[in-house]
Design a protein around this motif. Structure first.
Motif, PDB file in Angstrom:
ATOM      1  N   TYR A  38       2.827  -0.108  -0.133  1.00  0.00           N
ATOM      2  CA  TYR A  38       2.776   0.694  -1.356  1.00  0.00           C
ATOM      3  C   TYR A  38       4.149   1.296  -1.630  1.00  0.00           C
ATOM      4  O   TYR A  38       4.425   2.438  -1.266  1.00  0.00           O
ATOM      5  CB  TYR A  38       1.711   1.791  -1.210  1.00  0.00           C
ATOM      6  N   PRO A  39       5.030   0.536  -2.248  1.00  0.00           N
ATOM      7  CA  PRO A  39       6.423   0.972  -2.348  1.00  0.00           C
ATOM      8  C   PRO A  39       6.702   2.004  -3.442  1.00  0.00           C
ATOM      9  O   PRO A  39       7.791   2.562  -3.476  1.00  0.00           O
ATOM     10  CB  PRO A  39       7.162  -0.336  -2.648  1.00  0.00           C
TER      11      PRO A  39
ATOM     12  N   ASN B  60      -3.876   1.875  -3.868  1.00  0.00           N
ATOM     13  CA  ASN B  60      -3.479   2.052  -2.475  1.00  0.00           C
ATOM     14  C   ASN B  60      -4.766   2.041  -1.654  1.00  0.00           C
ATOM     15  O   ASN B  60      -5.822   1.656  -2.183  1.00  0.00           O
ATOM     16  CB  ASN B  60      -2.629   3.319  -2.273  1.00  0.00           C
ATOM     17  N   ASP B  61      -4.698   2.457  -0.392  1.00  0.00           N
ATOM     18  CA  ASP B  61      -5.896   2.363   0.457  1.00  0.00           C
ATOM     19  C   ASP B  61      -7.011   3.292   0.002  1.00  0.00           C
ATOM     20  O   ASP B  61      -8.151   3.142   0.409  1.00  0.00           O
ATOM     21  CB  ASP B  61      -5.536   2.712   1.907  1.00  0.00           C
ATOM     22  N   ARG B  62      -6.676   4.275  -0.816  1.00  0.00           N
ATOM     23  CA  ARG B  62      -7.675   5.277  -1.174  1.00  0.00           C
ATOM     24  C   ARG B  62      -8.452   4.926  -2.442  1.00  0.00           C
ATOM     25  O   ARG B  62      -9.533   5.450  -2.671  1.00  0.00           O
ATOM     26  CB  ARG B  62      -6.993   6.638  -1.346  1.00  0.00           C
TER      27      ARG B  62
ATOM     28  N   GLU C 149       0.958   0.749  -5.184  1.00  0.00           N
ATOM     29  CA  GLU C 149       1.522  -0.503  -5.688  1.00  0.00           C
ATOM     30  C   GLU C 149       0.874  -0.765  -7.043  1.00  0.00           C
ATOM     31  O   GLU C 149      -0.233  -0.276  -7.318  1.00  0.00           O
ATOM     32  CB  GLU C 149       1.243  -1.645  -4.702  1.00  0.00           C
ATOM     33  N   VAL C 150       1.589  -1.511  -7.869  1.00  0.00           N
ATOM     34  CA  VAL C 150       1.078  -1.846  -9.202  1.00  0.00           C
ATOM     35  C   VAL C 150       1.118  -3.358  -9.355  1.00  0.00           C
ATOM     36  O   VAL C 150       2.095  -3.998  -8.966  1.00  0.00           O
ATOM     37  CB  VAL C 150       1.953  -1.191 -10.308  1.00  0.00           C
ATOM     38  N   GLU C 151       0.049  -3.925  -9.868  1.00  0.00           N
ATOM     39  CA  GLU C 151       0.086  -5.374 -10.136  1.00  0.00           C
ATOM     40  C   GLU C 151      -0.535  -5.641 -11.498  1.00  0.00           C
ATOM     41  O   GLU C 151      -1.395  -4.901 -11.979  1.00  0.00           O
ATOM     42  CB  GLU C 151      -0.651  -6.158  -9.045  1.00  0.00           C
TER      43      GLU C 151
END
Lengths: 687, 445
Positions: A568-569, A622-624, A679-681
């Protein structure tokens, strides 16, 4: 047309005084009150939108009960109160009163807010939260360093020659402050903004520094390093009023310009430029915002920032100082924030203060002996606003019974078993303070509550009656329904201040007794040493931090992650906007016309790297949790940072707290939910 | 009596406005407008934060211009100047809802109220002025960016984004000071290769004229051009004429032209400003053309002079029709190929067997058309290739070639006429599509 004085009770710096015109018993227009010198300019769009908010067709006007099918049906007050009594008596008998969590947010200010806890004490107890979502790290850092949370009068800013808006976007969150900043600028002041994004406030700046989020502490230490190296500190001020300078000087020796430039991702030139101004231009004021102190290292960050003013002698003078929180109007509080929201040293056995606001979801689920079985939510929207929404939802859904008092169908109200309609600010009188200026104001009752709406005090009174408490039991604790009773309750609270009468307050705002236009002018500091403490043993003892404001990378800092695990940059910024006070207002048409739907801002560099163009649907995750929104490019962001504004409801497109972590700040029991990476995609379908 | 020197005016300081929108919301509330509408708009420039440009806002309502185009050109005499405040006011009881005031206003001040069918705009808050208060937007502005003061002769020529028109707007704008032009920034220099990712954020302007909203006007103007040309050919060259078809065409045209009005029953008011407004003249002349023309056609009017008079009024109507658009602020008139006067002349020469003249006109139209296409492309207008092909091949080449093959052949004549009709309709459609009345705002968006 009759005109009445009132004041806006929102969790907002400005806390405006208002003149409200009423025609045929209906609110018509809201205008500024000239006697509030801090807000005499005007009313913001949110304040104006009260006209819609009060009469909105979406407003909840009846108690609503969730049916077996999951929808809500109107019920009358008698049934609603019986339902509550049945549940709270059962829970009290089966598990004890502490199985009930009484949760309040910052939705509205007022002395009458105390009535809720009076009821629960009368009932036999409850569980409640400690800490605060908003500002504890900064309050505690200020308390440890300066002894008190107070600052110069808002209008004194125009005397400043150097103004630093550090993590504060006043143009959106404290618009009235821009008037004083503009006056200072017209007098030739320099303005610096430190913020990872190019904010509206930054458009006024001479210099904009955009550090990596969470590194402001290092930046402050680096600035101190240059100041000390260049022999700029005010030695005579330091020797008389500053504690721990020698140790501090040694600490900042480590923070060379080169090192700080690498930590913060800021050019050495910018650091040197600002240090030069800090050394040469006096007086200087630092306006510190709240967002930057929602990191795991932010108490120490704020201490390092205050140190810059201490070593340059910028405390206790006109045009100088640390503007973070001004609690001079909190004259009714026996114990002021932040201490007021800390858990008691000795539990009283009645009210269990055991749930961290910052960790609401996990802490609610972790309670035992007794576990939580019910929640009562008032003045808040924790599903949307507290960290880790998925955890909060899980905790909510495990309960037996949920009561939510609100004006609108918020995400939290949607989770309720019983929704009670809440009054608006025009439907019951109350007295409010502020945290930027120091006026005491009357939020005046101007109209009767519409529909079946009852003020919270009346709900508690009726419940107390139903539970069999007598008039004598309620006396002083829960005022009886009716304007006269409310006024006499308020009257009691202001008795000890002869200058404050309800009649006077009906005319306009009154400065808090004993307020100082220039804070700390007497150079007396309520710290253990009686000086400004750069070295604080108290900090070390209470919070297990370094007694000096040393810098540590924050929990989700990119410098902590190892390359291959750095899933998650992107730093996820979630600031407030002019369009809302946290999760309030955006449901109104007057606001929606400027703020239609949530979107994520990305720097074009980050967008290009992900093949994202303006308007593309994206997934932020992210993981959450995750959010799905359209992307918008913004070349004013620091690359590597993405942004969604705080306060959107799930039903409007998604709360940012799906992604935030339930973590506390290093001091003060604050919520470190800005310490957050994602992170964004690009997504194919916006599904 | 109203005194120009004492005329109040807005003052707007770009250094203070933060784009908070309170002024626009205050306008909605004070004037009790629909919650989604306001007579005041805040325009934001450089929303995408292009690094070399400042971001700033411009709050605009009506500037109550001393030489107000809306007042000058309103065909229904519905707009007047308040004798005390100098405010330019629309009388809702007189307005016919033709929206022409919004076309001629460089500041997009008059707004169409769909429910009421009339135009509305900022009034300087007349009731508040009467109570000695400032307009609501000014009273509410939290940063004092918007103020109310005395008019000064100031055309704000240096303000980017502000349409500089010689209409003497009652607003003076204080330009950005040095420090507010751009902060010294310490961010990654902007790579021009990223420009595609910094797509245009400029707000979506609701176009004031669209084909779908103004198709009635398009139809009316073409009907007018064809009927004038046809009648003229009949009078001058005694060409074939059917007065029943002609009358239906003319009256239908007039009927259609009223369809776009918000207040159709007040259509007659459109004649009232014949002294000042080309819109009134267009309708007046067309009426003065139609009635004698029909009378002449049915033989009620025997005198040839009557027919000639109708012809003169007919072409005058077409001239006026073009003038209606010539005065629009963002529209550089020039010689647009779709001018209805030319269409009228073309039809006249075509039906009147002035073959050479028709060919010259067609070719001239073609040249003008291509020229405006190239200029349009340069300023970013859409190419619209399909329409261009229709216009040039069917509307010009086909008729010209058929003329040279055999202009007297009956089938060819029909084909020629069809080609010309298609060409003229296409051209007129493009004319409306190009009537973009907000380019000056967009430029800085």
């Amino acid at each position: 047309m009759p005109e009445f004085v009132t004041a806006c009770p929102r969790n907002c710096y400005s806390t405006c005084s208002m003149r409200v015109s009423v025609r045929d018993g209906r609110l018509r227009m809201i205008e500024p009150h000239e006697e509030n010198k801090a807000t005499s300019g005007g009313i913001c769009l949110k304040g104006l939108s009260y006209i819609e908010r009060v009469y909105s067709p979406d407003r909840i006007l009846n108690p609503l009960h969730r049916t077996a099918s999951g929808s809500f049906e109107k019920i009358d007050w008698e049934d609603a109160l019986n339902l509550i009594c049945k549940n709270i008596i059962r829970l009290k008998n089966e598990y004890g009163p502490q199985s009930i969590l009484y949760y309040t947010g910052s939705g509205t200010k007022g002395l009458l807010n105390a009535v809720g806890m009076n009821f629960w004490r009368l009932f036999g107890g409850c569980t409640t939260t400690y800490g605060d979502l908003c500002w504890p790290a900064g309050l505690e850092a200020t308390r440890l360093t300066l002894g008190e949370n107070k600052h110069n009068a808002p209008w004194d800013l125009e005397n400043a020659r150097l103004i630093i808006f550090w993590g504060k976007n006043a143009a959106e969150t404290n618009i009235h402050q821009m008037v004083f900043a503009d006056r200072a600028l017209q007098n030739g002041a320099k303005l610096v903004v430190i913020d990872p994004r190019r904010t509206q406030t930054a458009e006024r700046a001479h210099l904009l520094i955009q550090p990596r989020p969470g590194t402001d502490g290092a930046l402050a230490l680096g600035l101190a390093n240059v100041l000390i190296h260049d022999e700029k500190p005010d030695i005579s001020f330091i020797s008389r009023h500053v504690h721990g300078f020698t140790a501090f000087k040694k600490l900042v020796g480590k923070y060379t310009v080169q090192k700080v430039s690498e930590i913060c991702g800021v050019s050495p030139d910018a650091i040197i430029q600002l240090a030069e101004w800090l050394g040469e231009i006096k007086p200087s004021t630092i306006n510190a915002g709240f967002g930057m102190q929602r990191f795991t290292n932010s108490g120490q960050t704020m201490r390092a920032m205050i140190a810059l003013l201490a070593i340059t002698g910028n405390i206790g003078k006109p045009g100088a100082g640390w503007m973070f929180a001004n609690l001079q109007s909190a004259v009714f509080d026996v114990v002021k924030d932040p201490i007021a929201f800390y858990p008691p040293q000795q539990p009283d056995g009645v009210v269990r203060v055991s749930v961290s606001t910052a960790k609401l979801g996990p802490d609610m689920r972790a309670q035992s002996e007794p576990p939580l079985k019910m929640i009562w939510v008032e003045r808040g929207n924790p599903v949307t606003q507290n960290p880790e929404t998925n955890m909060v939802l899980k905790a909510f859904r495990q309960l037996d019974f949920r009561v939510v008092v609100d004006q609108f169908m918020t995400d939290t109200a949607r989770e309720a078993d019983l929704i009670l309609p809440a009054k608006s600010m025009f439907e019951q009188s109350d007295i409010i303070g502020a945290y930027w200026h120091s006026y005491i104001q009357l939020k005046q009752k101007l109209i009767d509550p519409p529909g079946e709406v009852k003020p919270e005090t009346e709900i508690y009174y009726l419940l107390a009656k139903k539970l069999g408490f007598s008039e004598a039991d309620c006396k002083d604790k829960i005022p009886a329904p009716g304007d006269a009773s409310i006024e006499s309750w308020l009257q009691e609270r202001i008795l000890r201040f002869p200058d404050i009468t309800l009649d006077r307050l009906r005319e306009g705002p009154v400065e808090a007794p004993g307020h100082e236009a220039v804070a700390f002018a007497d150079l007396k500091f309520q710290t253990p040493s009686g000086k400004i403490e750069l070295y604080s043993e108290q900090a070390a003892r209470l919070w297990s931090v370094d007694p000096l404001p040393d810098y540590r990378e924050s929990a989700e800092s990119g410098k902590r992650a190892t390359g291959k695990n750095d899933k998650y940059p992107l730093y996820f910024l979630t600031p407030n906007t002019k369009n809302r006070i946290h999760s309030q207002f955006n449901n109104l048409q007057l606001i929606r016309r400027y703020s239609e739907k949530p979107e994520i801002l990305l720097h074009p560099v980050d967008a290009a790297a992900r093949g994202i163009s303006n308007g593309n649907p994206v997934r932020v995750f992210n993981d959450r949790g995750e959010l799905r929104l359209p992307a918008k490019t913004d070349a004013g962001l620091r690359p590597g940072c993405v942004l969604v504004t705080n306060g959107w409801w799930i039903s409007e497109g998604g709360t940012v707290n799906f992604l935030s972590a339930a973590r506390e700040t290093d001091m003060g029991y604050g919520a470190a939910f800005h310490d957050n990476r994602v992170e964004v995609e690009k997504t194919i379908n916006d599904k | 009596m109203y005194n120009e020197l004492k005329k109040p005016a807005f003052q707007f300081d770009l250094n203070r406005c933060t784009g908070c929108q309170a002024c626009a919301v205050a306008c909605t509330l004070e004037n009790e407008l629909d919650l989604l509408h306001s007579w005041r708009t805040v325009y934001t420039f450089n929303e995408a934060h292009e690094p070399n440009l400042p971001q700033f806002h411009l709050s605009m309502a009506c500037n109550h211009c001393l030489d107000a185009p809306c007042l000058k050109y309103c065909p229904a005499l519905a707009i007047s100047r308040d004798s005390v405040s100098g405010a330019v006011l629309i009388d809702g009881g007189k307005c016919i809802g033709c929206k022409y005031c919004s076309w001629v206003c460089p500041y997009d001040a008059p707004k169409f109220n769909r429910t009421a069918g009339i135009m509305e705009k900022c009034t300087f808050c007349q009731p508040r002025l009467a109570e000695g208060l400032k307009p609501a937007c000014v009273g509410i502005c939290p940063t004092d960016a918007l103020q109310f003061g005395a008019y000064t002769e100031n055309r704000n020529p240096e303000i980017p984004g502000f349409p500089d028109r010689p209409v003497r707007p009652a607003i003076s704008i204080i330009a950005l000071r040095g420090n507010n032009r751009l902060p010294q920034m310490d961010c990654t220099p902007f790579d021009p290769q990223l420009t595609p990712f910094l797509s245009n954020h400029s707000r979506k302007f609701e176009p004031k004229i669209t084909l779908s909203s103004e198709w009635t006007l398009l139809l009316f103007s073409l009907i007018a051009a064809f009927s004038v040309g046809w009648f003229a050919a009949f009078v001058v060259f005694s060409s074939a004429f059917d007065v029943r078809v002609f009358a239906v065409l003319c009256f239908a045209g007039m009927g259609i032209s009223t369809l776009h009005l918000g207040k159709k029953l007040r259509a007659w008011r459109a004649l009232l400003s014949w002294k000042h407004s080309w819109l009134s003249r267009e309708i007046l002349f067309f009426g003065l053309f139609t009635i004698p023309a029909v009378l002449y056609g049915i033989g009620f009017l025997q005198n040839t002079a009557g027919g000639w008079l109708a012809v003169v009024f007919g072409f005058a109507a077409l001239f006026a029709m073009d003038r209606v658009y010539d005065v629009l602020p963002q529209y550089a008139p020039g010689w647009h190929s779709a001018r209805v006067l030319f269409t009228g002349l073309l039809v006249f020469s075509l039906l009147g067997a002035l073959r050479e003249f028709a060919v010259v006109l067609l070719l001239a139209k073609g040249i003008v058309y291509l020229r405006q296409k190239f200029t349009g492309l340069k300023i970013g207008q859409a190419l619209r290739p399909a329409l261009s092909v229709l216009r040039i091949l069917i509307g010009i080449f086909l008729p010209v070639i058929l003329f040279f093959l055999n202009g007297n052949n009956y089938d060819y004549k029909i084909l020629i006429l069809c080609g010309v009709v298609i060409g003229e309709v296409t051209d007129r459609i493009e004319f409306y599509l190009q009537l973009d009345l907000s380019p000056e705002w967009k430029k800085y968006g």
